[in-house]
Design a protein around this motif. Structure first.
Motif, PDB file in Angstrom:
ATOM      1  N   GLN A   1     -10.470  -4.874  -0.291  1.00  0.00           N
ATOM      2  CA  GLN A   1     -10.370  -3.418  -0.404  1.00  0.00           C
ATOM      3  C   GLN A   1      -9.165  -2.886   0.361  1.00  0.00           C
ATOM      4  O   GLN A   1      -8.508  -3.607   1.107  1.00  0.00           O
ATOM      5  N   SER A   2      -8.944  -1.593   0.191  1.00  0.00           N
ATOM      6  CA  SER A   2      -7.897  -0.915   0.939  1.00  0.00           C
ATOM      7  C   SER A   2      -8.442  -0.477   2.296  1.00  0.00           C
ATOM      8  O   SER A   2      -9.574  -0.786   2.663  1.00  0.00           O
ATOM      9  N   LEU A   3      -7.622   0.232   3.034  1.00  0.00           N
ATOM     10  CA  LEU A   3      -8.016   0.696   4.364  1.00  0.00           C
ATOM     11  C   LEU A   3      -8.727   2.034   4.272  1.00  0.00           C
ATOM     12  O   LEU A   3      -8.302   2.928   3.522  1.00  0.00           O
TER      13      LEU A   3
ATOM     14  N   PHE B   1      -4.899   5.861   2.032  1.00  0.00           N
ATOM     15  CA  PHE B   1      -4.306   4.669   1.448  1.00  0.00           C
ATOM     16  C   PHE B   1      -4.663   4.546  -0.026  1.00  0.00           C
ATOM     17  O   PHE B   1      -5.792   4.854  -0.444  1.00  0.00           O
ATOM     18  N   GLY B   2      -3.689   4.052  -0.816  1.00  0.00           N
ATOM     19  CA  GLY B   2      -3.993   3.621  -2.160  1.00  0.00           C
ATOM     20  C   GLY B   2      -4.745   2.301  -2.124  1.00  0.00           C
ATOM     21  O   GLY B   2      -4.953   1.706  -1.064  1.00  0.00           O
ATOM     22  N   GLN B   3      -5.156   1.839  -3.287  1.00  0.00           N
ATOM     23  CA  GLN B   3      -5.978   0.633  -3.367  1.00  0.00           C
ATOM     24  C   GLN B   3      -5.185  -0.652  -3.202  1.00  0.00           C
ATOM     25  O   GLN B   3      -5.765  -1.720  -3.080  1.00  0.00           O
ATOM     26  N   GLY B   4      -3.885  -0.541  -3.193  1.00  0.00           N
ATOM     27  CA  GLY B   4      -3.060  -1.724  -2.970  1.00  0.00           C
ATOM     28  C   GLY B   4      -2.613  -2.390  -4.258  1.00  0.00           C
ATOM     29  O   GLY B   4      -3.328  -2.369  -5.271  1.00  0.00           O
TER      30      GLY B   4
ATOM     31  N   PHE C   1       0.831  -1.193   0.000  1.00  0.00           N
ATOM     32  CA  PHE C   1       0.000   0.000   0.000  1.00  0.00           C
ATOM     33  C   PHE C   1       0.874   1.254   0.000  1.00  0.00           C
ATOM     34  O   PHE C   1       1.764   1.399   0.841  1.00  0.00           O
TER      35      PHE C   1
END
Lengths: 114, 117
Positions: free
Chosen positions: B41-43, A104-107, A90
């Motif tokens: 999903q992300s955080l 945060f980015g989407q990963g 991330f």
């Protein structure tokens, strides 16, 4: 306002080859930037951080990232991938205020093949 | 750095019930936060847990649904109230070390994996 875009949702590499995970950011303030890693069923671990000192930042496990203001980028690299690098990464931006809010980015899921 | 623990690590709950998640930090910290990570999903930041005052909630999150306590500089709780299956997520606690200042570096707990049936 601040935002982060991770340009690849999945990256697949072979063990021993270079890793590049791309991240672009937007921030109204001079940003602090971070990369976190999340291994399956584990918590988040801080890899490295940029805080307006050196633009090339070295982190743990051989990772590094370069802050490029003109490109609003903060790409994560590693010269040689290891099987243990397989995880989700991330990219995170903070607005540089004392409030401490992280966006945060989407990963990016990194897969490492033998 | 700060070491953060969370309880429980995981739980399976029935809809309509509530669950309280505990977060313990091994040192006094200035700031504590609660995040949600929905499946795949992300955080997303839920709220900032303020010591001695009401939590600061992000857009889309309300106190009635996610009441938060922070009685001291090392401990916080998040309650997920009147749960529905849509609340199934990983809930993470984080803390900013007292020396982080403007850099906003945060350390994260291992998370609580919640499944609502």
């Amino acid at each position: 306002a601040q935002s982060v875009t991770q340009l690849d949702s999945h990256v697949s590499v072979s063990e021993g080859t270079p890793v590049l995970l791309r991240c672009n950011y937007s921030s109204s303030y001079s940003p602090s930037l971070f990369w976190y890693v999340q291994h399956p069923n584990k918590g988040l671990q801080l890899l490295l951080k940029y805080t307006s000192a050196a633009t090339l930042v070295k982190g743990i496990n051989g990772f590094e990232a370069e802050f490029k203001k003109s490109e609003t980028s903060f790409h994560l690299t590693k010269p040689s991938a290891h099987m243990s690098d397989a995880a989700e990464y991330f990219c995170v931006v903070s607005g540089g205020t004392s409030y401490g809010k992280l966006t945060f980015g989407q990963g990016t899921i990194l897969t490492v093949h033998p | 750095s700060a070491v953060i623990s969370q309880k429980p690590s995981r739980d399976i709950c029935q809809r309509g019930t509530s669950l309280t998640i505990q977060c313990q930090v091994d040192s006094q910290v200035t700031m504590m936060f609660w995040y949600r990570q929905q499946p795949g999903q992300s955080l997303t930041l839920i709220a900032t847990a303020n010591q001695g005052s009401e939590a600061t909630y992000e857009s889309g999150f309300v106190i009635d649904k996610f009441p938060i306590s922070r009685p001291n500089l090392t401990f916080s709780t998040l309650t997920v109230s009147n749960m529905s299956p849509e609340d199934s997520s990983i809930y993470l606690c984080s803390a900013g070390t007292s020396g982080s200042g403007l850099y906003n570096e945060q350390f994260f707990g291992p998370g609580t994996r919640l499944t609502v049936l």
